[in-house]
Design a protein around this motif. Structure first.
Motif, short mmCIF file in Angstrom:
data_model
loop_
_atom_site.label_atom_id
_atom_site.label_comp_id
_atom_site.label_asym_id
_atom_site.label_seq_id
_atom_site.Cartn_x
_atom_site.Cartn_y
_atom_site.Cartn_z
N LEU A 330 1.43 -28.38 -1.19
CA LEU A 330 2.82 -28.83 -1.19
C LEU A 330 3.25 -29.40 -2.53
N GLU A 331 2.36 -30.10 -3.21
CA GLU A 331 2.73 -30.66 -4.51
C GLU A 331 3.02 -29.55 -5.51
N GLU A 332 2.20 -28.49 -5.46
CA GLU A 332 2.43 -27.33 -6.32
C GLU A 332 3.78 -26.69 -5.99
N ARG A 333 4.10 -26.62 -4.71
CA ARG A 333 5.36 -26.04 -4.27
C ARG A 333 6.55 -26.86 -4.79
N ALA A 334 6.38 -28.17 -4.80
CA ALA A 334 7.44 -29.05 -5.29
C ALA A 334 7.71 -28.81 -6.78
N ALA A 346 12.45 -30.21 -3.12
CA ALA A 346 11.26 -30.75 -3.78
C ALA A 346 11.07 -32.22 -3.41
N LEU A 347 12.18 -32.98 -3.41
CA LEU A 347 12.10 -34.40 -3.05
C LEU A 347 11.75 -34.59 -1.58
N ALA A 348 12.21 -33.68 -0.72
CA ALA A 348 11.88 -33.75 0.70
C ALA A 348 10.37 -33.61 0.91
N ILE A 349 9.75 -32.75 0.11
CA ILE A 349 8.30 -32.59 0.20
C ILE A 349 7.59 -33.89 -0.13
N VAL A 351 8.86 -37.03 -0.10
CA VAL A 351 9.21 -38.16 0.77
C VAL A 351 8.64 -37.99 2.17
N TRP A 352 8.86 -36.83 2.79
CA TRP A 352 8.51 -36.68 4.21
C TRP A 352 7.19 -35.96 4.43
N ASP A 353 6.93 -34.87 3.69
CA ASP A 353 5.71 -34.08 3.95
C ASP A 353 4.46 -34.72 3.34
N LEU A 354 4.62 -35.31 2.16
CA LEU A 354 3.47 -35.93 1.50
C LEU A 354 3.47 -37.45 1.64
N ASN A 355 4.60 -38.01 2.10
CA ASN A 355 4.72 -39.47 2.25
C ASN A 355 4.43 -40.19 0.93
N LEU A 356 5.04 -39.67 -0.14
CA LEU A 356 4.84 -40.24 -1.48
C LEU A 356 6.19 -40.59 -2.09
N LEU A 357 6.80 -41.66 -1.57
CA LEU A 357 8.12 -42.06 -2.04
C LEU A 357 8.10 -42.45 -3.52
N ASP A 358 7.05 -43.14 -3.94
CA ASP A 358 6.96 -43.54 -5.36
C ASP A 358 6.96 -42.32 -6.28
N ASP A 359 6.26 -41.26 -5.84
CA ASP A 359 6.24 -40.03 -6.64
C ASP A 359 7.62 -39.37 -6.67
N SER A 390 17.43 -34.77 8.98
CA SER A 390 17.72 -33.69 9.93
C SER A 390 18.43 -32.51 9.28
N SER A 391 19.06 -32.74 8.10
CA SER A 391 19.78 -31.67 7.41
C SER A 391 18.85 -30.81 6.55
N LEU A 392 17.59 -31.20 6.45
CA LEU A 392 16.64 -30.49 5.60
C LEU A 392 15.97 -29.35 6.35
N GLU A 393 15.29 -28.46 5.60
CA GLU A 393 14.49 -27.42 6.23
C GLU A 393 13.45 -28.08 7.14
N PRO A 394 13.39 -27.68 8.42
CA PRO A 394 12.52 -28.39 9.36
C PRO A 394 11.03 -28.17 9.09
N THR A 395 10.29 -29.25 9.11
CA THR A 395 8.83 -29.24 9.10
C THR A 395 8.39 -30.27 10.14
N PRO A 396 7.15 -30.24 10.58
CA PRO A 396 6.71 -31.21 11.60
C PRO A 396 7.02 -32.66 11.22
N ALA A 397 6.83 -33.02 9.97
CA ALA A 397 7.06 -34.40 9.55
C ALA A 397 8.55 -34.73 9.52
#
Length: 526
Positions: A330-334, A346-349, A351-359, A390-397
């Motif tokens: 996912l980081e590579e995808r971002a 990219a930011l959604a990945i 914040v929500w998929d990687l849970n890395l708000l600082d990044d 909810s407006s983002l592309e849906p992923t489990p997270a």
């Protein structure tokens, strides 16, 4: 002639060939007389002769050097006889040099391969020669010297195969070392081999060492390496090639990304990086047998891939996304999405998929550009991601995510100067307690007030400057210049007459129009 083995039309040796071949025998005789074995046999009754070992060893070394230097030159030595003599004496290094001087490269490389794979025999009188030529180094050095000459490309490929298969890491030097010297020519000490290769091209002049036109094309090397060994060696070559050249070919940059992906996939599947049908021995095999943890190996590969995706400007990100798994890497995808200015995804990945708000915040800092249409809104994109998952592309997270109002408020408080604050505040929930945002509003109003004052001061300064320039312009234009029969050009000292002229207001200088360019150049050069 020397190229025909030094024999005349009737099979008899010519006089120059006879002389040069005899010289080889003389050098060998001197070498033999100064050898420790000969001294021990001739003086076995004299114990004090052991003291002479030092000087005689030096004589032996000098005679060997002299023979080697002689055979590197263009000689008239008889090819077959000289080969026979040197082989009997175990003078393999000298024999290789002789073959090279005669451009008998296939013979030299066949001999080098045989010696490289031989095992030293202590009872063999030529064991020293074997020892010096064992392993791939001599073959690698020889092939490197042929690489710059396109005439020998097929020979290089033919004899590079066994080296790369048996010694993959060392074998790569055949294709990479020359390019490193090309980038740093002052580090190359021994240019004798290179000169021989360029002189034999028949052009008369020496080809510039920094020309890359005759090097084996990278695409061909990649194709060969893929057929000889596993993808890890191909990656090593391409990494070195792109690092040591300024090649901007997007196909090669794309290829390296795809190779990294293939290695990561293989590591995840537990296949390793080697092809079962490929042969690999020696140091490389030992290295592969080490039990490197799979997770650690994958992380190393991913780190390399991410660094390359961030640093390279020549791969095609639009071709990459389809090759990357949607739920992994996912980081590579971002990084790819950022190249495509898909900042919100990219930011959604992060914040929500990687849970890395600082990044995600660091991402905004590195991508923000006030003058760029897409990048000036990157902080606002992060606000959308935090407040409307909810407006983002849906992923489990993301499906389970709740708006993170607290972090959104904090983001405005820390970075309001880099976002459209009106749009950012509109994104906040209507039921948000005003007490939570009051300090932010106060800071924003203060910032806007300060910026407004600063803009007013800047506007006044520009206005004053504009008035000053206009005043200077009017004053300069109001001055008159009188041209009469006595007025002369300041530059050429001839009369102006009716010719076009130029007046320089600063020094009240008048010159012919045709002289003005030269006059201006002379003034700037003072």
């Amino acid at each position: 002639g020397g190229g025909e083995g030094g024999r005349g039309g009737e099979g008899e040796m010519s006089l120059p060939a006879l002389v040069d071949t005899a010289l080889v025998k003389v050098f060998l005789e001197i070498d033999n007389n100064s050898s420790p074995h000969h001294r021990r046999h001739h003086h076995h009754h004299h114990h004090h002769d052991l003291d002479n070992d030092g000087p005689n060893l030096m004589e032996e070394e000098e005679s060997s050097k002299a023979l080697l230097a002689f055979l590197k030159q263009e000689t008239e030595c008889d090819l077959d006889l000289t080969e026979e003599i040197l082989t009997k004496k175990g003078k393999y290094k000298e024999l290789v040099a002789f073959f090279k001087s005669r451009e008998e490269h296939e013979k030299a490389l066949i001999l080098l391969k045989k010696l490289a794979r031989s095992r030293k025999n202590n009872n063999d009188t030529s064991s020293r020669g074997h020892r010096m030529m064992q392993g791939p180094d001599a073959t690698i050095e020889y092939l490197q010297s042929l690489v710059p000459d396109r005439e020998y490309q097929d020979i290089v490929i033919k004899y590079a195969e066994w080296v790369v298969k048996d010694y993959p890491q060392k074998g790569l030097l055949i294709f990479t070392q020359q390019r490193q010297h090309q980038q740093q020519p002052e580090m190359r000490n021994d240019s004798n081999i290179r000169k021989k290769a360029t002189n034999n091209q028949g052009g008369g002049g020496e080809q510039p060492s920094n020309s890359s036109s005759n090097y084996i094309p990278a695409r061909l090397v990649l194709k060969l390496l893929k057929s000889w060994c596993g993808p890890d060696i191909v990656v090593t070559y391409l990494e070195s090639y792109l690092k040591n050249t300024s090649n901007k070919n997007s196909a090669l940059h794309n290829e390296l990304v795809f190779l990294y992906l293939d290695l990561i996939r293989r590591a995840k599947e537990g296949k390793g990086s080697s092809n079962n049908k490929k042969r690999s021995t020696n140091d490389d095999n030992k290295r592969r047998r080490k039990n490197v943890p799979s997770a650690e190996h994958i992380q190393v590969l991913r780190t390399k891939l991410i660094r390359f995706l961030r640093e390279s400007m020549y791969y095609k990100p639009e071709l990459m996304l389809g090759r990357f798994p949607e739920s992994e890497l996912l980081e590579e995808r971002a990084v790819l999405l950022s190249r495509l200015n898909e900042h919100r995804e990219a930011l959604a990945i992060y914040v929500w998929d990687l849970n890395l708000l600082d990044d995600a915040i660091k991402y905004c800092g590195s991508n923000y550009d006030e003058s760029h249409k897409e990048q000036k809104h990157v902080y606002l994109h992060l606000m959308h991601v935090l407040l409307d998952p909810s407006s983002l592309e849906p992923t489990p997270a993301r499906v389970q995510a709740k708006p993170n109002v607290e972090e959104a408020v904090k983001l405005i408080a820390e970075h309001y100067a880099r976002m459209d604050t009106s749009s950012a505040l509109d994104l906040l929930p209507d039921d948000l307690d005003v007490k939570k945002i009051f300090p932010i509003l106060k800071a924003i109003f203060s910032h806007n007030k300060t910026r407004s004052r600063r803009n007013q001061v800047t506007k006044s300064l520009y206005r004053i400057e504009n008035l000053r320039v206009r005043s200077e312009y009017i004053r300069t234009r109001s001055k008159q210049v009188r041209i009469d029969n006595q007025t002369k050009c300041f530059y050429c000292s001839r009369r102006i007459g009716n010719a076009a002229f130029v007046r320089y207001p600063k020094d009240e200088v008048v010159v012919h129009y045709v002289c003005s360019e030269n006059f201006q150049a002379s003034v700037e050069g003072m």
